[in-house]
Enzyme design. Structure first.
Site, mmCIF file in Angstrom:
data_model
loop_
_atom_site.group_PDB
_atom_site.id
_atom_site.type_symbol
_atom_site.label_atom_id
_atom_site.label_comp_id
_atom_site.label_asym_id
_atom_site.label_seq_id
_atom_site.Cartn_x
_atom_site.Cartn_y
_atom_site.Cartn_z
ATOM 1 N N LYS A 64 0.832 -1.208 0.000
ATOM 2 C CA LYS A 64 0.000 0.000 0.000
ATOM 3 C C LYS A 64 0.870 1.262 0.000
ATOM 4 O O LYS A 64 1.920 1.312 0.642
ATOM 5 C CB LYS A 64 -0.923 0.005 1.231
ATOM 6 C CG LYS A 64 -1.856 -1.205 1.258
ATOM 7 C CD LYS A 64 -2.671 -1.294 2.544
ATOM 8 C CE LYS A 64 -3.828 -0.320 2.567
ATOM 9 N NZ LYS A 64 -4.760 -0.641 3.714
ATOM 10 N N GLU B 95 0.622 -4.833 4.425
ATOM 11 C CA GLU B 95 -0.387 -5.300 5.371
ATOM 12 C C GLU B 95 -0.842 -6.689 4.966
ATOM 13 O O GLU B 95 -0.992 -6.978 3.778
ATOM 14 C CB GLU B 95 -1.632 -4.389 5.309
ATOM 15 C CG GLU B 95 -1.617 -3.252 6.284
ATOM 16 C CD GLU B 95 -2.877 -2.407 6.203
ATOM 17 O OE1 GLU B 95 -2.864 -1.326 6.798
ATOM 18 O OE2 GLU B 95 -3.852 -2.794 5.544
ATOM 19 N N LYS B 96 -1.093 -7.493 5.950
ATOM 20 C CA LYS B 96 -1.713 -8.796 5.720
ATOM 21 C C LYS B 96 -3.080 -8.565 5.091
ATOM 22 O O LYS B 96 -3.774 -7.608 5.430
ATOM 23 C CB LYS B 96 -1.870 -9.468 7.083
ATOM 24 C CG LYS B 96 -2.384 -10.878 7.060
ATOM 25 C CD LYS B 96 -2.455 -11.341 8.528
ATOM 26 C CE LYS B 96 -3.370 -12.535 8.691
ATOM 27 N NZ LYS B 96 -2.808 -13.765 8.124
ATOM 28 N N LYS C 74 -16.071 2.757 -2.124
ATOM 29 C CA LYS C 74 -17.396 2.468 -1.594
ATOM 30 C C LYS C 74 -18.471 2.767 -2.617
ATOM 31 O O LYS C 74 -18.363 3.745 -3.369
ATOM 32 C CB LYS C 74 -17.621 3.304 -0.337
ATOM 33 C CG LYS C 74 -16.616 2.978 0.746
ATOM 34 C CD LYS C 74 -16.443 4.135 1.720
ATOM 35 C CE LYS C 74 -15.239 3.883 2.603
ATOM 36 N NZ LYS C 74 -14.806 5.119 3.270
ATOM 37 N N ARG D 116 -11.216 14.535 7.347
ATOM 38 C CA ARG D 116 -12.070 15.422 6.547
ATOM 39 C C ARG D 116 -13.504 14.913 6.647
ATOM 40 O O ARG D 116 -13.749 13.867 7.238
ATOM 41 C CB ARG D 116 -11.625 15.337 5.089
ATOM 42 C CG ARG D 116 -11.585 13.871 4.615
ATOM 43 C CD ARG D 116 -11.342 13.739 3.124
ATOM 44 N NE ARG D 116 -10.979 12.390 2.743
ATOM 45 C CZ ARG D 116 -11.810 11.424 2.417
ATOM 46 N NH1 ARG D 116 -13.129 11.634 2.453
ATOM 47 N NH2 ARG D 116 -11.387 10.227 2.068
ATOM 48 N N VAL E 149 -17.613 11.259 2.013
ATOM 49 C CA VAL E 149 -18.720 11.175 1.061
ATOM 50 C C VAL E 149 -19.996 10.684 1.767
ATOM 51 O O VAL E 149 -21.078 11.240 1.581
ATOM 52 C CB VAL E 149 -18.344 10.217 -0.095
ATOM 53 C CG1 VAL E 149 -19.528 10.020 -1.034
ATOM 54 C CG2 VAL E 149 -17.121 10.727 -0.861
ATOM 55 N N ARG F 41 -24.344 5.502 -3.931
ATOM 56 C CA ARG F 41 -23.618 6.488 -4.742
ATOM 57 C C ARG F 41 -24.054 6.322 -6.194
ATOM 58 O O ARG F 41 -23.886 5.260 -6.787
ATOM 59 C CB ARG F 41 -22.110 6.270 -4.638
ATOM 60 C CG ARG F 41 -21.565 6.482 -3.242
ATOM 61 C CD ARG F 41 -20.055 6.624 -3.286
ATOM 62 N NE ARG F 41 -19.485 6.537 -1.946
ATOM 63 C CZ ARG F 41 -18.231 6.841 -1.650
ATOM 64 N NH1 ARG F 41 -17.399 7.243 -2.605
ATOM 65 N NH2 ARG F 41 -17.775 6.732 -0.412
HETATM 66 P P1 ADP Z 1 -7.928 4.248 0.898
HETATM 67 O O1 ADP Z 1 -7.059 5.267 1.553
HETATM 68 O O2 ADP Z 1 -7.711 4.129 -0.541
HETATM 69 O O3 ADP Z 1 -9.341 4.410 1.319
HETATM 70 P P2 ADP Z 1 -7.799 1.986 2.734
HETATM 71 O O4 ADP Z 1 -6.575 1.572 3.458
HETATM 72 O O5 ADP Z 1 -8.838 2.666 3.505
HETATM 73 O O6 ADP Z 1 -7.392 2.859 1.478
HETATM 74 O O7 ADP Z 1 -8.408 0.703 2.032
HETATM 75 C C1 ADP Z 1 -9.454 0.803 1.093
HETATM 76 C C2 ADP Z 1 -10.167 -0.546 0.999
HETATM 77 O O8 ADP Z 1 -9.263 -1.565 0.581
HETATM 78 C C3 ADP Z 1 -10.741 -1.060 2.313
HETATM 79 O O9 ADP Z 1 -12.029 -0.548 2.575
HETATM 80 C C4 ADP Z 1 -10.761 -2.554 2.079
HETATM 81 O O10 ADP Z 1 -11.860 -2.952 1.307
HETATM 82 C C5 ADP Z 1 -9.504 -2.769 1.268
HETATM 83 N N1 ADP Z 1 -8.359 -3.082 2.150
HETATM 84 C C6 ADP Z 1 -7.440 -2.214 2.593
HETATM 85 N N2 ADP Z 1 -6.527 -2.839 3.395
HETATM 86 C C7 ADP Z 1 -6.917 -4.122 3.469
HETATM 87 C C8 ADP Z 1 -6.391 -5.300 4.120
HETATM 88 N N3 ADP Z 1 -5.300 -5.242 4.870
HETATM 89 N N4 ADP Z 1 -7.039 -6.474 3.937
HETATM 90 C C9 ADP Z 1 -8.143 -6.544 3.167
HETATM 91 N N5 ADP Z 1 -8.669 -5.491 2.530
HETATM 92 C C10 ADP Z 1 -8.077 -4.290 2.656
HETATM 93 P P1 ADP Z 2 -14.716 8.495 1.425
HETATM 94 O O1 ADP Z 2 -13.352 8.154 1.991
HETATM 95 O O2 ADP Z 2 -15.237 9.816 1.816
HETATM 96 O O3 ADP Z 2 -15.652 7.382 1.483
HETATM 97 P P2 ADP Z 2 -13.617 8.265 -1.186
HETATM 98 O O4 ADP Z 2 -12.603 7.285 -0.726
HETATM 99 O O5 ADP Z 2 -14.505 7.938 -2.330
HETATM 100 O O6 ADP Z 2 -14.556 8.745 -0.064
HETATM 101 O O7 ADP Z 2 -12.839 9.616 -1.480
HETATM 102 C C1 ADP Z 2 -13.535 10.780 -1.764
HETATM 103 C C2 ADP Z 2 -12.828 11.522 -2.829
HETATM 104 O O8 ADP Z 2 -11.554 11.883 -2.388
HETATM 105 C C3 ADP Z 2 -12.614 10.753 -4.098
HETATM 106 O O9 ADP Z 2 -12.731 11.662 -5.166
HETATM 107 C C4 ADP Z 2 -11.193 10.229 -3.963
HETATM 108 O O10 ADP Z 2 -10.630 9.976 -5.211
HETATM 109 C C5 ADP Z 2 -10.546 11.371 -3.242
HETATM 110 N N1 ADP Z 2 -9.439 11.016 -2.358
HETATM 111 C C6 ADP Z 2 -9.521 10.429 -1.158
HETATM 112 N N2 ADP Z 2 -8.310 10.317 -0.583
HETATM 113 C C7 ADP Z 2 -7.425 10.855 -1.442
HETATM 114 C C8 ADP Z 2 -6.002 11.044 -1.419
HETATM 115 N N3 ADP Z 2 -5.232 10.665 -0.395
HETATM 116 N N4 ADP Z 2 -5.435 11.617 -2.500
HETATM 117 C C9 ADP Z 2 -6.193 11.998 -3.532
HETATM 118 N N5 ADP Z 2 -7.532 11.865 -3.593
HETATM 119 C C10 ADP Z 2 -8.141 11.299 -2.579
HETATM 120 MG MG MG Z 3 -10.041 4.322 3.230
#
Ligand code: ADP
Ligand code: ADP
Ligand code: MG
Length: 462
Positions: free
Chosen positions: A159, A201-202, A237, A293, A296, A339
């Site tokens: 990641k 991450e696992k 999501k 922040r 959505v 959405r």
């Molecule tokens: P983002 O910053 O893109 O939202 P997250 O770390 O929140 O990234 O992960 C986004 C999604 O990816 C999670 O809601 C989950 O579905 C999946 N995910 C992230 N990390 C893991 C993990 N360690 N194991 C399984 N699924 C994961």
């Molecule tokens: P939420 O975390 O609010 O459920 P999303 O993961 O869909 O929503 O993110 C909301 C918006 O922010 C999206 O347009 C996504 O692409 C953008 N976004 C979220 N995190 C980042 C980041 N770290 N860098 C760039 N864009 C981001």
């Molecule tokens: Mg996330």
């Protein structure tokens, strides 16, 4: 209120949402816009609008100097960053405050600490939260990383420390893949986020995504309970609910208390969300990340708690102490959000911007539609595909699902293909109705069901 003129440094449905909160608080709203967004609903609704540059986000919504210049020219005294764009950019938060304006969000230092997913994991562990098993700190390509990966076990996720929006995550099934992907992932992360840092991450398979909403004023922190966001496509999501219907009260309480503990440990200010993976099979939950922040899916929390989160954020930025006491925050009923994206689910979710011809927005009891749409609007092709969010609220989950089906039938749009048929199909699905979902559920479901989505098109009515 000391804040009187609020600049909205964002676009789309969240800009409309912020304008509404500003107006209810008696504030003057100033909407920035790119040249592609002159005709946006937010520009039409705001008290004032100002051009900040060309359509490409890098030349407008992501350009700190352009936004600060607009704030100065319009004599704004506060800036709301919404989500995406600069919302989690610590330098932006610092620059806004250095210019003498209030930033509607945490301090730059807090964003720096929690926006980097690696330092957020460290802060979480320090506050006593269990994080997903993985690397301590960033990994460096090389033998040590490979040995650590083998120790954690495959499959695992590589990641990006600066990732977000579902981007910057890769799965490695074995050591060979791991060694091949690390340099690629790092180059991609550098290109996408300006930071090539990685962690591992696992993989927690078949887990639920549960997140907790918090509000802090820099001293006190309260939680506004949890949301379940397991229905995802490409780690983004698609459908969210509050509360998480299948969670036991013990698990709920422990997640909410963990969230407050982390937020308190950093004297959190503003609205924030702590994301967790909950593994039902083992009963364990793991901290994933914190979003510093508004999110959505915040409306489902607003519906079940009656709290206006955006209004609270602005009050906090104004220096007001939290009005809410934890014991006054109660859950009433159940809410679901879908959405609605300008994507064609019958054609691999291809983006489909275009001109909105006919439009019928759902309404009636317990229905809220947060959108950037109006009839005749030409959707610009430059931005996120989110068109709107259909939110329903009712006494319990079963009645919320009926209400959702009713509202989705009322929604009709012509000229643009949307994900509404996907939601109609999901609302009928037995597993979804039983709440038996996990973060890989939707992608597996789509493999089977996508060809059948055609029968869930718009119902013909005025
Ligand atoms: P983002 O910053 O893109 O939202 P997250 O770390 O929140 O990234 O992960 C986004 C999604 O990816 C999670 O809601 C989950 O579905 C999946 N995910 C992230 N990390 C893991 C993990 N360690 N194991 C399984 N699924 C994961
Ligand atoms: P939420 O975390 O609010 O459920 P999303 O993961 O869909 O929503 O993110 C909301 C918006 O922010 C999206 O347009 C996504 O692409 C953008 N976004 C979220 N995190 C980042 C980041 N770290 N860098 C760039 N864009 C981001
Ligand atoms: Mg996330």
């Amino acid at each position: 209120m000391a804040i009187q003129r609020l600049l909205i440094a964002n676009r789309g449905e969240i800009a409309v949402r912020i304008i509404r909160a500003a107006r209810e608080l008696g504030l003057h709203s100033i909407q920035v816009h790119s040249q592609a967004d002159r005709d946006s609903l937010a520009v039409r609704l705001a008290d004032e609008a100002i051009d900040i540059g060309p359509p490409q986000a890098a030349k407008s919504y992501l350009k700190i100097e352009a936004i600060l210049d607009a704030a100065q020219r319009t004599r704004a005294d506060a800036v709301h960053p919404g989500y995406g764009f600069l919302a989690e950019n610590a330098d932006f938060a610092d620059a806004v405050e250095a210019a003498g304006l209030a930033f509607v969000g945490p301090t730059g230092a807090t964003i720096r600490l929690l926006g980097d997913k690696v330092s957020a994991r460290e802060a979480a562990a320090k506050a006593g939260l269990k994080t997903v098993p993985g690397s301590q700190g960033r990994i460096e390509p090389g033998e040590a990383a490979g040995a650590l990966a083998e120790e954690i076990g495959f499959p695992l996720l590589i990641k990006a420390a600066a990732g977000g929006g579902g981007r910057g995550i890769r799965i490695a099934h074995d050591l060979a893949e791991f060694e091949r992907f690390v340099p690629q992932a790092s180059a991609e992360a550098r290109a996408a986020f300006g930071d090539g840092g990685l962690y591992i991450e696992k993989l927690i398979a078949r887990a639920r995504h549960i997140e907790v909403q918090v509000l802090g004023d820099g001293e006190r922190v309260v939680h506004c309970f949890e949301r379940e966001c397991s229905l995802q496509r490409r780690r983004q999501k698609v459908w969210e609910e509050a509360p998480a219907a299948t969670l036991s009260d013990t698990t709920r309480q422990s997640l909410c208390e963990s969230a407050v503990a982390l937020a308190k440990s950093v004297n959190y200010r503003g609205a924030g969300t702590l994301e967790f993976l909950y593994d039902e099979a083992t009963g364990k939950s793991y901290f994933l990340e914190m979003n510093t922040r508004i999110q959505v899916e915040h409306p489902v929390t607003e519906m079940i708690t009656g709290i206006d989160l955006v209004r609270e954020m602005i009050r906090i930025a104004d220096g007001e102490p939290l009005r809410l006491r934890q014991e006054d925050i109660r859950v009433r009923g159940h809410a679901i959000e879908c959405r609605i994206n300008a994507e064609d689910p019958l054609n691999g979710f291809a983006p489909d911007p275009g001109q909105v011809e006919a439009l019928n927005m759902p309404g009636g009891p317990g229905v809220r539609f947060d959108t950037l749409l109006y009839p005749g609007y030409a959707i610009p092709p430059f931005y996120d595909s989110l068109l709107g969010k259909l939110i329903v609220h009712d006494q319990d989950r079963a009645s919320a699902l009926s209400r959702l089906r009713r509202a989705l039938r009322e929604f009709r749009i012509e000229g643009v293909k949307t994900t509404a048929p996907l939601h109609r199909a999901l609302a009928e699905d037995a597993a979804v109705r039983a709440g038996e979902v996990h973060t890989s559920f939707l992608e597996q479901w789509l493999e089977r069901e996508a060809p059948r989505l055609a029968q869930y098109g718009e119902v013909d009515h005025p």
